[in-house]
Every structure is written in C-alpha cells, then in structure tokens.
Design an enzyme around this catalytic site. Structure first.
Site, PDB file in Angstrom:
ATOM      1  N   GLU A  86      -1.853   3.533   5.232  1.00 48.33           N
ATOM      2  CA  GLU A  86      -1.770   4.239   6.516  1.00 48.33           C
ATOM      3  C   GLU A  86      -2.075   3.285   7.657  1.00 48.33           C
ATOM      4  O   GLU A  86      -2.983   2.459   7.552  1.00 48.33           O
ATOM      5  CB  GLU A  86      -2.793   5.387   6.485  1.00 48.33           C
ATOM      6  CG  GLU A  86      -2.620   6.415   7.570  1.00 48.33           C
ATOM      7  CD  GLU A  86      -3.605   7.587   7.429  1.00 48.33           C
ATOM      8  OE1 GLU A  86      -3.722   8.172   6.334  1.00 48.33           O
ATOM      9  OE2 GLU A  86      -4.267   7.896   8.434  1.00 48.33           O
ATOM     10  N   ASP A  88      -2.803   3.661  11.697  1.00 45.97           N
ATOM     11  CA  ASP A  88      -3.126   4.778  12.602  1.00 45.97           C
ATOM     12  C   ASP A  88      -3.366   4.438  14.050  1.00 45.97           C
ATOM     13  O   ASP A  88      -4.178   3.569  14.348  1.00 45.97           O
ATOM     14  CB  ASP A  88      -4.506   5.359  12.216  1.00 45.97           C
ATOM     15  CG  ASP A  88      -4.476   6.192  10.993  1.00 45.97           C
ATOM     16  OD1 ASP A  88      -3.473   6.830  10.736  1.00 45.97           O
ATOM     17  OD2 ASP A  88      -5.507   6.200  10.290  1.00 45.97           O
ATOM     18  N   GLU A  90      -4.929   6.911  16.953  1.00 48.68           N
ATOM     19  CA  GLU A  90      -5.438   8.260  17.242  1.00 48.68           C
ATOM     20  C   GLU A  90      -6.050   8.222  18.635  1.00 48.68           C
ATOM     21  O   GLU A  90      -6.851   7.339  18.934  1.00 48.68           O
ATOM     22  CB  GLU A  90      -6.511   8.684  16.227  1.00 48.68           C
ATOM     23  CG  GLU A  90      -5.974   8.814  14.818  1.00 48.68           C
ATOM     24  CD  GLU A  90      -6.947   9.522  13.877  1.00 48.68           C
ATOM     25  OE1 GLU A  90      -8.097   9.816  14.280  1.00 48.68           O
ATOM     26  OE2 GLU A  90      -6.549   9.781  12.735  1.00 48.68           O
TER      27      GLU A  90
END
Ligand SMILES: *[C@@H]1O[C@H](CO)[C@@H](O)[C@H](O)[C@H]1NC(C)=O
Length: 275
Positions: A86, A88, A90
C-alpha cells in the site's frame, strides 16, 4: 503475469467504480469531476477499475473546506490480501483555520508503520492541487504539485524491496475518523456542518495495467528513455526540493521516532539520507 503500459486520461465515468456510499459520490462534467461526501450515516469512496503494477498516477484534489476536523480524505494504491502492499496519501482535517496534516505511509508485504506527516505550503481547501505517486523498480516518490515530499528506495539489500509482486488499484475515500485524526482525536467531527465534500479531477495514470498479453517491461529498463517515469529517480533539483519540504514542513517522521523504536530505527531508514 503480463502488463501493458498505458497512458490514461482517466474519466470517472469509465475508469472508476463507486466502492461505497453510492449516493454520496457524484460525477459531473462528462466524467471530469467527482465529489465524495460524508455525513453522519456514512462516507463514500471509489476505486479504479484497472489494476496497476508500477506507474505514475496523478490526482487533483480539493479538500473539505471550513471545519474539516475529524474527517479523513484518502488517495492511495493498494493490493489485496493479507500481505498487501500500500502507498498512502491521507489528508487529516482540522478545525477552521488550522492546518491540514498530510499523512503518508508505505506497506510492503503487509508491514506498514512507516508514517511521515507534513503540513502543506498552501491552503489545500482553496483550490485543486496535484498529488502524485511514482512507483517504479527503483523507488516510490510522493509528489505534491510536482515537488517530491518523500522517497522510499528499493531496499532489497536489507530485505525491504519495492512492492513488485502484487497488482494494486487506486482508491479514494472520505470518511469519519474523529477517534484519532484531528489533534490526536481530541477534536471531533462537527455534524452540524455536514455534509462534508472533497472534489477530485484530472485523474491520470501512466502505468502498467494487468492483465495484458504483452509485457509492460518488454525491454530492459535501460532501453526506456531516462525521463520515463519507469526510470525516474530523484534528480539534484528534486533533492533540493525534498530537503526544503522535509526541513520546513515535515511534522512527523517514523525514522527519527526513537521512543517508538527504542532498540533500533527501522532498517530502511539507515539506507538513505532522505528518510
Ligand atoms: C491541527 O491543528 C493543530 C493546531 O494548529 C496542529 O497541532 C495539528 O497538527 C493540526 N493537524 C491535525 C490533523 O490535527
């Protein structure tokens, strides 16, 4: 597995599917613009139809305006399964006038805990800005308006290689995380301000797409132009920008968190100057 190299000017009508909160995700302008919204009953999210293996993926995002405390807007690549990879972005909301925090993380083979957080040098709610992930066999680079903010090198030498075995999709979502997101969970979502909305446009993927009859890396990497995203590493100019961001805007770095890692900092942190 074989991948085909594509350049997609992503169209939200054709290239993504709404993954949750059906009525809260809306597409406008013939697929050029998408909005996600969040209210007390649920958030919403979408995912790419394609599965990617390596790529340069761009998304222009305008974050929740005003009091966004408790909300989290995400934009990430993820594979499926228990040992997932993953990459990411955010965006942790905040009270009106307080800075958004851009939280980044990288999971390889199911192992994450590699957080770095930044403030931005502009107001990310006033306009669209471009957030990009470059993922190739050499490194992963996170960029904001083409400025690199984080790099994760292929640390095969210490057993932490770049994700290279599992295809990933692009995901984006807007959800409530007021138990931890804003000022450590102290500031809660103000539901009187709902619905909260984040907007997305100019989704662009230069990437290898699975499955395909023709291999993406059909030739050796060195036969691709050096300016190809597939060969992209940090230039001297990129390094200067990265240093500027890390010096002025980085607010958390797992590599220097000796309280959390009292015995030894994670191995990949020792490999490069740019953590
Ligand atoms: C929100 O604002 C506070 C106060 O300026 C700051 O300490 C914090 O890092 C900001 N971001 C989040 C996600 O809480």
């Amino acid at each position: 597995m074989y991948y085909l190299m594509v350049t997609e000017a992503g169209n939200f009508n054709q290239d993504i599917e709404i993954a949750w909160g059906q009525h809260k995700a809306k597409i406008f302008d013939k697929g050029q613009l998408l909005t996600l919204s969040l209210d007390k009953s649920s958030g919403s999210g979408f995912q790419s139809k394609n599965w990617y293996m390596y790529g340069k993926i761009d998304m222009h995002i305008k974050l929740v305006q005003g009091n966004s405390a408790g909300t989290v807007t995400t934009y990430y690549l993820s594979s499926q399964g228990p040992s997932h990879d993953e990459i990411d972005f955010e965006f942790l909301g905040n009270s009106s006038g307080q800075p958004y925090t851009l939280h980044t993380n990288i999971y390889t083979q199911g192992k994450g805990a590699r957080e770095q957080q930044f403030y931005l040098w502009f107001n990310p709610t006033a306009d669209f800005h471009m957030y990009s992930i470059i993922w190739n066999p050499h490194c992963i680079i996170f960029l904001v308006d083409n400025t690199p903010i984080r790099v994760f090198n292929n640390n095969e030498g210490v057993g932490i290689p770049i994700p290279s075995r599992q295809p990933t999709r692009i995901y984006s979502s807007l959800w409530n995380a007021d138990d931890w997101a804003t000022q450590g969970g102290r500031v809660k979502t103000d539901w009187t301000k709902a619905p909260f909305t984040a907007s997305f446009r100019n989704y662009n993927a230069n990437a290898c797409v699975w499955p395909s009859a023709s291999p993406c890396i059909s030739k050796s990497l060195s036969s691709l132009p050096t300016n190809s995203w597939m060969n992209r590493v940090l230039t001297a100019n990129d390094r200067r920008k990265l240093e500027w961001v890390q010096k002025k805007y980085m607010v958390y770095n797992y590599c220097t968190d000796t309280k959390r890692f009292p015995k030894a900092i994670p191995l990949e942190c020792k490999q490069s100057k740019f953590r």
